[in-house]
Each structure stands twice: as structure tokens, then as C-alpha cells.
Design a protein around this motif. Structure first.
Motif, PDB file in Angstrom:
ATOM      1  N   THR A  32      84.198 107.093  62.945  1.00  0.00           N
ATOM      2  CA  THR A  32      82.963 107.555  63.438  1.00  0.00           C
ATOM      3  C   THR A  32      82.030 108.082  62.197  1.00  0.00           C
ATOM      4  OG1 THR A  32      84.089 109.506  63.476  1.00  0.00           O
ATOM      5  CG2 THR A  32      84.250 108.529  65.407  1.00  0.00           C
ATOM      6  N   ASN A  33      82.568 107.998  61.104  1.00  0.00           N
ATOM      7  CA  ASN A  33      81.620 108.459  60.014  1.00  0.00           C
ATOM      8  C   ASN A  33      80.911 107.083  59.547  1.00  0.00           C
ATOM      9  OD1 ASN A  33      80.708 109.649  57.502  1.00  0.00           O
ATOM     10  ND2 ASN A  33      82.521 109.980  56.631  1.00  0.00           N
ATOM     11  N   CYS A  56      84.175 114.256  48.740  1.00  0.00           N
ATOM     12  CA  CYS A  56      83.703 115.133  49.773  1.00  0.00           C
ATOM     13  C   CYS A  56      82.678 115.912  49.129  1.00  0.00           C
ATOM     14  CB  CYS A  56      84.875 116.045  50.187  1.00  0.00           C
ATOM     15  SG  CYS A  56      85.703 116.745  48.886  1.00  0.00           S
ATOM     16  N   ALA A  71      78.975 107.009  56.287  1.00  0.00           N
ATOM     17  CA  ALA A  71      79.441 106.767  54.967  1.00  0.00           C
ATOM     18  C   ALA A  71      80.070 105.087  54.960  1.00  0.00           C
ATOM     19  CB  ALA A  71      81.068 107.469  54.900  1.00  0.00           C
ATOM     20  N   ASN A 118      85.836 114.370  59.386  1.00  0.00           N
ATOM     21  CA  ASN A 118      85.666 112.832  58.644  1.00  0.00           C
ATOM     22  C   ASN A 118      86.646 112.888  57.655  1.00  0.00           C
ATOM     23  OD1 ASN A 118      83.528 112.195  60.087  1.00  0.00           O
ATOM     24  ND2 ASN A 118      82.225 112.906  58.626  1.00  0.00           N
ATOM     25  N   THR A 167      84.016 119.333  58.637  1.00  0.00           N
ATOM     26  CA  THR A 167      83.949 118.006  58.931  1.00  0.00           C
ATOM     27  C   THR A 167      85.156 117.596  59.452  1.00  0.00           C
ATOM     28  OG1 THR A 167      83.117 115.779  58.809  1.00  0.00           O
ATOM     29  CG2 THR A 167      84.074 117.064  56.724  1.00  0.00           C
ATOM     30  N   VAL A 169      88.238 105.502  55.454  1.00  0.00           N
ATOM     31  CA  VAL A 169      87.275 106.263  56.283  1.00  0.00           C
ATOM     32  C   VAL A 169      87.247 105.983  57.769  1.00  0.00           C
ATOM     33  CG1 VAL A 169      85.609 104.008  56.164  1.00  0.00           C
ATOM     34  CG2 VAL A 169      84.727 106.410  56.324  1.00  0.00           C
TER      35      VAL A 169
END
Length: 183
Positions: A140-141, A103, A144, A41, A39, A137
Motif C-alpha cells: 500500500t506504500n 523512515c 515508496a 508502512n 504510519t 515495502v
């Protein structure tokens, strides 16, 4: 700090969330590299800022001994599939807060593992006079961000054009925090 382990069963998957132990170090090193490659992220690309087995052993030892640190792992059939850390400061002026990171291996997304690592960390913080949990964060996550907001986190700031991703574009990082008993 060490906390009691807790069992979960979600969507047919059974897993345990528990404190990291010395014997987890090699597995954690391998899992971290794999997750970083799955990812964008997270802050790292696969293999960057590599932590070897000895590095994780040191981290686990320190986190176990320090009252302001918490290192949790999620385990499925004796395999670590995710982990989280709360890292506190040794400085008096910032000793009231910890920084949270989490994670989970992509194949285990959708089973509430990240959520339960977060909730166990919040529970620990509330019972150990940790008044603020911070995290960062990627904008785009969205999943979350929605999860963090659901459990009381609010956006404190934005780091503009903070991450350069593989598509060649820059993205913002949100700085979020949850306050426990602090007004």
C-alpha cells in the motif's frame, strides 16, 4: 562506515544528510518511537522492538566500524527528522549485498528526505562494491514503491498476507532489490 555529509535545500527546507554519530543515540531512540506511531508502512507499532539510547550507541559504533554497514541521519536545525540504514552480512556468501531501511517523521514528508537518504545509500553502495541492495515495502506504500522503481529497484518477490494492519486486513509485502554492476 562513515561518509561525508551533504546539504540539501528543497521546498524552502534546509537539511543535512550525514553519518550517525555517538551523540545521536538518544534522539534516534525518541525519533524511532515517534515514527513507528505515525504510519503503518513500517514493521513496528509505536514502542515495539524498542531500542534505547545504549542500543543505538552500540548500533552506531558497529555501523561506523563495519565496511558493509551505513547509518545515515537527516538533520534539520540540529534535530534528527529521519534516518536510514544499510546493513550487510558478515557471511561470505551474502557479503555482496546489504538490506536498506528508511523512515522520516511525517511532518517532514514531501521534502525529498527519504529520496536523498536512498540516493546517498545507493551512491555509497556503488562506490564500495556492494552489488545488491534489498528492501521490503508494504504493497500500500505506493509512493515508496514508485520511488524505488525510479531508482532501479525491481520486485523480486511477494510475501502474501504478510502484515495485519489496524483495519483488520492482511497486506502483502514486496521484496525489492537494486543491482549494481551485476548481471
Amino acid at each position: 562506515m562513515v561518509v561525508n555529509s551533504k546539504m540539501f535545500s528543497i521546498n524552502g527546507l534546509q537539511y543535512t544528510v550525514r553519518s550517525a554519530i555517538h551523540d545521536d543515540a538518544k534522539n534516534l531512540s525518541d525519533v524511532r518511537v515517534k515514527i513507528d506511531g505515525e504510519t503503518e508502512n513500517l514493521d513496528r507499532e509505536k514502542g515495539e522492538a524498542y531500542i534505547d539510547e545504549a542500543g543505538f550507541k552500540r548500533m552506531i559504533k558497529e555501523d561506523t566500524e563495519r565496511s558493509r554497514n551505513l547509518f545515515l541521519v537527516a538533520v534539520v536545525n540540529k534535530r534528527i527528522v529521519g534516518f536510514s540504514r544499510c546493513e550487510g552480512s558478515k557471511l561470505k556468501r551474502t557479503s555482496h549485498k546489504v538490506e536498506f531501511g528508511v523512515c522520516v517523521l511525517e511532518e517532514f514528508w514531501g521534502y525529498g528526505i527519504g529520496k536523498n537518504l536512498l540516493l546517498e545509500s545507493i551512491h555509497w553502495a556503488e562506490h564500495n562494491q556492494v552489488n545488491k541492495i534489498t528492501l521490503s515495502v508494504l504493497e500500500t506504500n505506493e509512493n515508496a514503491i514508485k520511488l524505488y522503481k525510479k531508482y532501479g529497484f525491481e520486485v523480486e518477490g511477494v510475501l502474501k498476507k504478510d502484515k495485519l494492519l489496524s483495519d483488520g486486513n492482511y497486506y502483502n509485502t514486496l521484496l525489492m532489490a537494486r543491482f549494481n554492476g551485476v548481471e
